[in-house]
Design a protein around this motif. Structure first.
Motif, mmCIF file in Angstrom:
data_model
loop_
_atom_site.group_PDB
_atom_site.id
_atom_site.type_symbol
_atom_site.label_atom_id
_atom_site.label_comp_id
_atom_site.label_asym_id
_atom_site.label_seq_id
_atom_site.Cartn_x
_atom_site.Cartn_y
_atom_site.Cartn_z
ATOM 1 N N LEU A 189 69.285 42.385 43.132
ATOM 2 C CA LEU A 189 68.492 43.335 42.738
ATOM 3 C C LEU A 189 67.092 43.482 43.106
ATOM 4 N N ALA A 190 66.568 42.256 43.110
ATOM 5 C CA ALA A 190 65.094 42.127 43.592
ATOM 6 C C ALA A 190 65.050 42.135 45.037
ATOM 7 N N LEU A 191 65.888 41.654 45.640
ATOM 8 C CA LEU A 191 65.737 41.721 47.359
ATOM 9 C C LEU A 191 66.078 43.183 47.656
ATOM 10 N N ALA A 192 67.089 43.790 46.914
ATOM 11 C CA ALA A 192 67.101 45.364 47.244
ATOM 12 C C ALA A 192 65.896 46.346 47.049
ATOM 13 N N ILE A 193 65.386 45.744 45.960
ATOM 14 C CA ILE A 193 63.975 46.730 45.761
ATOM 15 C C ILE A 193 63.132 46.298 46.861
ATOM 16 N N ALA A 194 62.773 44.970 47.155
ATOM 17 C CA ALA A 194 61.754 44.577 48.088
ATOM 18 C C ALA A 194 62.186 45.355 49.517
ATOM 19 N N LEU A 195 63.568 45.452 49.817
ATOM 20 C CA LEU A 195 63.628 45.741 51.040
ATOM 21 C C LEU A 195 63.595 47.231 51.239
ATOM 22 N N GLY A 196 63.977 48.078 50.061
ATOM 23 C CA GLY A 196 63.910 49.556 49.974
ATOM 24 C C GLY A 196 65.128 50.094 50.317
ATOM 25 N N ARG A 197 65.579 51.416 50.147
ATOM 26 C CA ARG A 197 66.656 51.972 50.138
ATOM 27 C C ARG A 197 67.436 52.321 51.504
ATOM 28 N N ARG A 198 68.542 52.043 51.885
ATOM 29 C CA ARG A 198 68.964 52.650 53.211
ATOM 30 C C ARG A 198 68.769 54.108 53.351
ATOM 31 N N ARG A 199 68.508 54.228 54.569
ATOM 32 C CA ARG A 199 68.132 55.830 55.166
ATOM 33 C C ARG A 199 69.372 56.750 54.796
ATOM 34 N N GLY A 200 68.998 57.872 54.156
ATOM 35 C CA GLY A 200 70.132 58.749 53.618
ATOM 36 C C GLY A 200 70.644 58.569 52.478
ATOM 37 N N PHE A 201 70.282 57.119 51.817
ATOM 38 C CA PHE A 201 70.656 56.860 50.299
ATOM 39 C C PHE A 201 70.382 58.173 49.395
ATOM 40 N N PHE A 383 61.888 38.119 44.390
ATOM 41 C CA PHE A 383 60.715 39.263 44.766
ATOM 42 C C PHE A 383 59.606 38.854 45.637
ATOM 43 N N LEU A 384 59.140 37.738 45.380
ATOM 44 C CA LEU A 384 58.098 37.037 46.056
ATOM 45 C C LEU A 384 58.393 36.381 47.347
ATOM 46 N N ILE A 385 59.559 35.947 47.510
ATOM 47 C CA ILE A 385 59.987 35.191 48.783
ATOM 48 C C ILE A 385 60.299 36.304 49.734
ATOM 49 N N ALA A 386 60.730 37.510 49.209
ATOM 50 C CA ALA A 386 61.066 38.710 50.068
ATOM 51 C C ALA A 386 59.805 39.208 50.702
#
Length: 445
Positions: A189-201, A383-386
């Motif tokens: 969850l934390a990594l997905a938030i830091a990375l952002g959503r896929r284009r088109g999501f 989240f901090l690592i990401a």
């Protein structure tokens, strides 16, 4: 007689070890089949790559950090410098007990699989190089400490101190509902938030191969008997109860997911069935030695039902957990770890009563504290690592790579060779045409 029993215990854990090893390709196939064909190989590489990085670091100082004497007796982390390189594990136990090398190898599988699970949350958009670096940092800063909290027990004879959750708090987690599944789910969850959503999501590619998903899930089911059964530590009564509870919970989870899915979506899908199995396996993991088969059925059906409901949360809340690690692993871990406090029975091998059998409310309080601590620590540090890695090297692929699919630009391969031949010669259709995902899933409101 004692030597024979020790040999039997070792043989059982060796067998369990080999079963758990199969969970690595099982997870790779389970995840890969749920993606569009353009990034299927990348997900397999992320699962195996994360596991490989973990294995290297484990040899350097993993067992001491997870299972060793707690630094300062605080219960936060084992001393990682007591056995660098694991040379001491080459010494044979003169009493013929469980080989220390086997114990270390078994826990290595737990660490590697925990890292690999996280990959499902960031599919289709994370740099492979960044993933490998993230895996190494995360397993050292997050998994090693949390696993020490949960899996390291005090040893008065040896004069060593273990983790604070297992000892000072005395929360119950048989095989990793918090350390493995909640930990990986929160990190995803934390990594997905830091990375952002896929284009088109939220319009995302459909699973390209559902039979592959079921095959991977079936391999995971098989491996889970080693995961839970091997955690009993030998060929004993506990192992027998654990594997029974694991099986019945998994089947109840399948039904729980399908019932909710049928009510919500008017269909009972193959993807839902195997997802319900995995969610229930997660749920029974912390509880397998503490509950009766009826308790296992309850945990399984609730884990499957809650997992099905939780899949839609990402669409409502806007986070892009690609392969529903939050719904299956985080929520499965929460359900199982919580329900122990209600349905545990002293008749089970662990010998502890929950609230439904006359146990005290403090049991539930301890479970909640353990979950809250793992959630807060894992989310914050992940989240901090990401964010730090994003500043240093960037963690997301460029737009062109994401739209084209990661397999060809990063790995130089495609999952399937689509060349076809006709009586007049090879087809002129290019393989990359077939690699385009034209069907997308449109989430229902």
């Amino acid at each position: 007689m004692e030597q024979a029993l020790a040999a039997a215990d070792t043989a059982w854990v060796l067998a369990a070890f080999t079963a758990v090893v199969l969970m690595v390709p099982g997870l790779a196939l389970f995840y890969s089949g749920m993606l569009g064909v353009k990034s299927a190989l990348n997900m397999i590489m992320m699962v195996f790559g994360g596991f490989a990085v973990t294995a290297v670091l484990w040899v350097l100082f993993g067992p001491a950090a997870v299972l060793g004497d707690s630094v300062g007796g605080l219960g936060l982390i084992g001393d990682p410098f007591t056995d660098i390189g694991l040379g001491s594990l080459l010494e044979e136990d003169p009493d013929g007990g469980m080989p220390a090398a086997l114990t270390a190898a078994f826990h290595l599988l737990f660490a590697g699989i925990t890292v690999a699970i996280i990959a499902g949350g960031v599919a289709d958009r994370m740099k492979f190089s960044a993933w490998l670096v993230f895996s190494g940092i995360w397993v050292v800063l997050v998994y090693f400490p949390v696993a020490h909290w949960v899996f390291a027990f005090d040893d008065e004879e040896a004069g060593t101190k273990g983790g604070w959750i297992a000892n000072a708090l005395a929360a119950h987690d048989f095989a990793g509902g918090t350390a493995v599944h909640m930990n990986s789910g929160v990190a995803a969850l934390a990594l997905a938030i830091a990375l952002g959503r896929r284009r088109g999501f939220p319009h995302v590619a459909r699973p390209h191969n559902l039979p592959l998903v079921v095959l991977g899930g079936g391999i995971l089911l098989f491996g889970w008997f080693g995961f839970n059964g091997g955690s009993a530590g030998g060929a004993n009564h506990t192992a027998g109860v654990v594997v029974l509870n694991t099986l019945v919970a998994a089947m109840a989870g399948l039904l729980g997911w399908l019932i909710v899915e049928r009510i919500k979506e008017k269909h009972a899908t193959t993807l839902g069935a195997i997802s319900g199995v995995i969610a229930a396996l997660v749920g029974i993991t912390p509880a397998a030695s503490l509950v009766s088969p009826l308790g296992a059925l309850l945990i399984g059906v609730v884990s499957g039902a809650v997992g099905c409901f939780a899949v839609s949360w990402k669409f409502r809340m806007g986070y892009d957990d690609s392969l529903d690690v939050v719904a299956i692993h985080l929520m499965g871990g929460v359900v199982g770890t919580t329900l122990i406090a209600f349905v545990a029975t002293a008749a089970a091998p662990a010998g502890v009563d929950g609230l439904f059998f006359g146990g005290g409310i403090d049991f539930l309080g301890r479970q909640i504290v353990a979950m809250a601590a793992v959630f807060a620590y894992s989310f914050a540090v992940t989240f901090l690592i990401a964010k730090a890695l994003d500043k240093i090297m960037g963690i997301r692929v460029d737009t062109e790579t994401e739209m084209r699919g990661i397999d060809v630009p990063v790995h130089g391969e495609t999952a399937y060779v689509m060349d076809s031949f006709s009586p007049t010669g090879p087809s002129t259709l290019r393989p990359e045409v077939f690699a385009e995902d034209r069907d997308v899933i449109v989430p229902k409101s």
